[in-house]
Design an enzyme around this catalytic site. Structure first.
Site, PDB file in Angstrom:
ATOM      1  N   MET A   1      10.578  -1.638   1.981  1.00  0.00           N
ATOM      2  CA  MET A   1       9.583  -1.170   2.662  1.00  0.00           C
ATOM      3  C   MET A   1       9.142  -2.398   3.599  1.00  0.00           C
ATOM      4  O   MET A   1      10.116  -2.590   4.733  1.00  0.00           O
ATOM      5  CB  MET A   1       8.195  -0.216   2.813  1.00  0.00           C
ATOM      6  CG  MET A   1       8.709   1.433   1.767  1.00  0.00           C
ATOM      7  SD  MET A   1       7.307   2.220   3.036  1.00  0.00           S
ATOM      8  CE  MET A   1       5.845   1.602   1.515  1.00  0.00           C
TER       9      MET A   1
ATOM     10  N   PRO B   1       9.490  -9.858   4.982  1.00  0.00           N
ATOM     11  CA  PRO B   1       8.779 -10.749   6.125  1.00  0.00           C
ATOM     12  C   PRO B   1       8.594 -10.890   6.998  1.00  0.00           C
ATOM     13  O   PRO B   1       9.323 -10.358   8.242  1.00  0.00           O
ATOM     14  CB  PRO B   1       9.958 -12.241   5.227  1.00  0.00           C
ATOM     15  CG  PRO B   1      11.510 -11.490   4.122  1.00  0.00           C
ATOM     16  CD  PRO B   1      10.670  -9.810   4.551  1.00  0.00           C
TER      17      PRO B   1
ATOM     18  N   SER C   1       2.121  -4.940   6.775  1.00  0.00           N
ATOM     19  CA  SER C   1       1.913  -3.190   7.152  1.00  0.00           C
ATOM     20  C   SER C   1       2.525  -2.907   7.822  1.00  0.00           C
ATOM     21  O   SER C   1       2.379  -1.417   8.176  1.00  0.00           O
ATOM     22  CB  SER C   1       0.322  -2.905   6.671  1.00  0.00           C
ATOM     23  OG  SER C   1       0.459  -3.356   5.575  1.00  0.00           O
TER      24      SER C   1
ATOM     25  N   THR D   1       8.510  -4.594  -6.029  1.00  0.00           N
ATOM     26  CA  THR D   1       7.828  -4.442  -7.010  1.00  0.00           C
ATOM     27  C   THR D   1       9.148  -3.633  -7.615  1.00  0.00           C
ATOM     28  O   THR D   1      10.005  -3.035  -7.581  1.00  0.00           O
ATOM     29  CB  THR D   1       6.304  -3.732  -7.658  1.00  0.00           C
ATOM     30  OG1 THR D   1       4.816  -4.177  -6.259  1.00  0.00           O
ATOM     31  CG2 THR D   1       5.969  -2.709  -8.818  1.00  0.00           C
TER      32      THR D   1
ATOM     33  N   PRO E   1      -0.438   9.780   0.962  1.00  0.00           N
ATOM     34  CA  PRO E   1      -1.954  10.395   0.150  1.00  0.00           C
ATOM     35  C   PRO E   1      -1.760  10.071  -1.264  1.00  0.00           C
ATOM     36  O   PRO E   1      -2.478   9.424  -1.828  1.00  0.00           O
ATOM     37  CB  PRO E   1      -2.416  11.555   0.678  1.00  0.00           C
ATOM     38  CG  PRO E   1      -1.279  11.262   2.573  1.00  0.00           C
ATOM     39  CD  PRO E   1       0.029  10.521   2.280  1.00  0.00           C
TER      40      PRO E   1
ATOM     41  N   GLU F   1       1.010   7.827  -3.211  1.00  0.00           N
ATOM     42  CA  GLU F   1       0.454   5.932  -3.457  1.00  0.00           C
ATOM     43  C   GLU F   1      -0.930   5.371  -3.448  1.00  0.00           C
ATOM     44  O   GLU F   1      -1.296   5.169  -4.287  1.00  0.00           O
ATOM     45  CB  GLU F   1       1.813   5.854  -2.521  1.00  0.00           C
ATOM     46  CG  GLU F   1       1.468   4.341  -2.156  1.00  0.00           C
ATOM     47  CD  GLU F   1       2.415   3.471  -1.626  1.00  0.00           C
ATOM     48  OE1 GLU F   1       2.694   2.002  -1.332  1.00  0.00           O
ATOM     49  OE2 GLU F   1       3.236   4.364  -0.853  1.00  0.00           O
ATOM     50  N   ARG F   2      -1.924   5.847  -2.550  1.00  0.00           N
ATOM     51  CA  ARG F   2      -2.848   5.266  -2.506  1.00  0.00           C
ATOM     52  C   ARG F   2      -4.201   6.017  -2.900  1.00  0.00           C
ATOM     53  O   ARG F   2      -4.634   5.384  -3.356  1.00  0.00           O
ATOM     54  CB  ARG F   2      -3.617   5.993  -0.224  1.00  0.00           C
ATOM     55  CG  ARG F   2      -2.331   5.348   0.250  1.00  0.00           C
ATOM     56  CD  ARG F   2      -2.649   5.046   2.001  1.00  0.00           C
ATOM     57  NE  ARG F   2      -1.890   4.426   2.439  1.00  0.00           N
ATOM     58  CZ  ARG F   2      -1.813   4.564   3.591  1.00  0.00           C
ATOM     59  NH1 ARG F   2      -2.162   5.490   4.877  1.00  0.00           N
ATOM     60  NH2 ARG F   2      -1.551   3.212   4.669  1.00  0.00           N
TER      61      ARG F   2
ATOM     62  N   GLY G   1      -1.044  -0.014   2.140  1.00  0.00           N
ATOM     63  CA  GLY G   1      -1.410  -0.447   2.822  1.00  0.00           C
ATOM     64  C   GLY G   1      -2.937  -1.408   2.817  1.00  0.00           C
ATOM     65  O   GLY G   1      -3.796  -0.276   2.383  1.00  0.00           O
TER      66      GLY G   1
ATOM     67  N   ASN H   1      -6.665  -2.509   2.924  1.00  0.00           N
ATOM     68  CA  ASN H   1      -7.575  -1.483   3.478  1.00  0.00           C
ATOM     69  C   ASN H   1      -8.581  -1.902   5.099  1.00  0.00           C
ATOM     70  O   ASN H   1      -9.571  -1.117   5.571  1.00  0.00           O
ATOM     71  CB  ASN H   1      -9.264  -2.212   2.913  1.00  0.00           C
ATOM     72  CG  ASN H   1      -8.912  -1.330   1.258  1.00  0.00           C
ATOM     73  OD1 ASN H   1      -8.170  -1.182   0.470  1.00  0.00           O
ATOM     74  ND2 ASN H   1     -10.295  -1.991   0.400  1.00  0.00           N
TER      75      ASN H   1
END
Length: 388
Positions: A128, A131, A135, A161, A243, A245-246, A367, A369
């Site tokens: 996603m 450069p 976010s 990753t 959700p 992923e977080r 994302g 904080n």
């Protein structure tokens, strides 16, 4: 605090995970950290043990058990072994790539990719970030232009990753770049495709054993069936899956914090200063008491969130709360644990030193904080206005 999260099946699974880590991870982990790459044999061993794709339907090579508590056990045990790099790589595979395919893939796409991903013979990544965008995903420049027989994908991604090992990459791209109302779509890219190339393996502060790369897509001709999900719905596809992923990031942070606390407790009552264990000093006891209490609160919140995820009821706001608070707690815990280790906490031969370095990315990826707080704050504002 005694948790009642797991039943006997979960605990039997935990023993299998511990055996796998002792046999296939711990003897090699230090070398992976120094070399900056986890061997593919470790992925294959995890697949053979049934530790990847637990929620994937059995017809596609998975375990057919959509219970996130099994993933949580893997996170806990890898964190306890200080294998944070492998933890991060497996999370991308099992909490991002595989769920995208299960939820959005066609039967043909699932049959092509899922068996290998579950077996660990194939490795996946999600591309996603670019450069300069961070976010801000609406600012991406990678494009996928419709052609007579498919799509032409062009662009670059960074901070990816599993990028060096990846066999398949889910790419987020603009699909109507000339429109003022840009639409976005997801594409499955076979890394053997002509025009795909890997850039640098990026040197990171922490998670040194996990490969993070720059990826380039140079006018790749993709077949029509490379589209994943609905054309133009890529952004909503991402939002729907954030959700999980977080929550995975939050769970990883809490597991790593708990591991750091366990190492530090042991150290404090083994190490002596001024003729008595460090743990017998009041300041040390107060610090340990604070950490223990915050971890108990964290596990209570996380266990509730996992229950909601399993019931498909976890909201974006609750996931954002878990992600920001637990990753922030992670920073506090490892910092305090390094302090309690004294000079030895600064030595990389001690797991707490690597844990300190590995922790810093947690409030950033998935994302930042700051964005999590904006999501929560916006929800508060909307709810409050509706009541006025």
């Amino acid at each position: 605090m005694q948790r009642d999260t797991y039943d006997s099946d979960h605990e039997d699974f935990r023993q299998a995970v511990r055996a796998f880590i002792a046999r296939d991870v711990q003897p090699h982990h230090g070398r992976w950290e120094n070399e900056g790459l986890i061997e593919r044999t470790a992925w294959e061993a995890a697949g053979q043990q049934g530790l990847i794709g637990i929620a994937v339907p059995e017809e596609f090579g998975g375990g057919g058990t959509p219970d996130f508590r099994y993933r949580l056990i893997i996170m806990e045990e890898l964190a306890a072994a200080a294998a944070n790099s492998f933890n991060a790589g497996l999370s991308v595979q099992d909490d991002l790539v595989i769920p995208y395919l299960v939820d959005l893939g066609s039967q043909e796409q699932k049959a092509r990719w899922l068996p290998g991903l579950c077996a660990g013979t194939l490795i996946g990544s999600l591309a996603m970030t670019e450069p300069g965008t961070g976010s801000d995903l609406r600012s991406i420049r990678t494009t996928a232009v419709s052609s007579a027989d498919g799509w032409i994908l062009d662009g670059q991604k960074t901070f990816i990753t599993n990028g060096m090992h990846a066999d398949v990459v889910i790419v987020f791209a603009r699909t109507n770049p000339d429109s003022s109302n840009a639409a976005f779509s997801l594409f499955l890219v076979d890394t053997l495709s002509e025009g795909f190339r890997r850039g640098r393996k990026l040197e990171k502060v922490g998670l040194r054993g996990n490969d993070t790369a720059e990826l380039y897509f140079d006018q790749i001709h993709l077949p029509r069936e490379a589209l994943l999900g609905v054309e133009g719905a890529g952004f909503s596809h991402l939002m729907d899956r954030l959700p999980r992923e977080r929550l995975a990031i939050a769970a990883t942070s809490l597991a790593a914090s708990s591991a750091a606390f366990e190492w530090t407790k042991s150290y404090c009552f083994e190490r002596k200063a001024f003729g008595r264990p460090v743990g017998d000093f009041q300041n040390t006891r107060f610090t340990l008491a604070e950490i223990a209490t915050e971890l108990d609160f964290g596990w209570a919140f996380l266990d509730r969130a996992v229950h909601l995820l399993n019931a498909e009821e976890l909201s974006a706001v609750d996931a954002a709360k878990a992600k920001w608070w637990m990753t922030a707690l992670h920073q506090r815990v490892v910092d305090q644990c390094v302090q309690l280790h004294g000079g030895y906490g600064y030595m990389l031969e001690y797991p707490i030193a690597r844990a300190f370095l590995d922790a810093r990315i947690q409030p950033i990826y998935g994302g930042t904080n700051e964005i999590m707080k904006e999501i929560i704050g916006r929800d508060i504002a909307d709810r409050t206005r509706s009541q006025v």
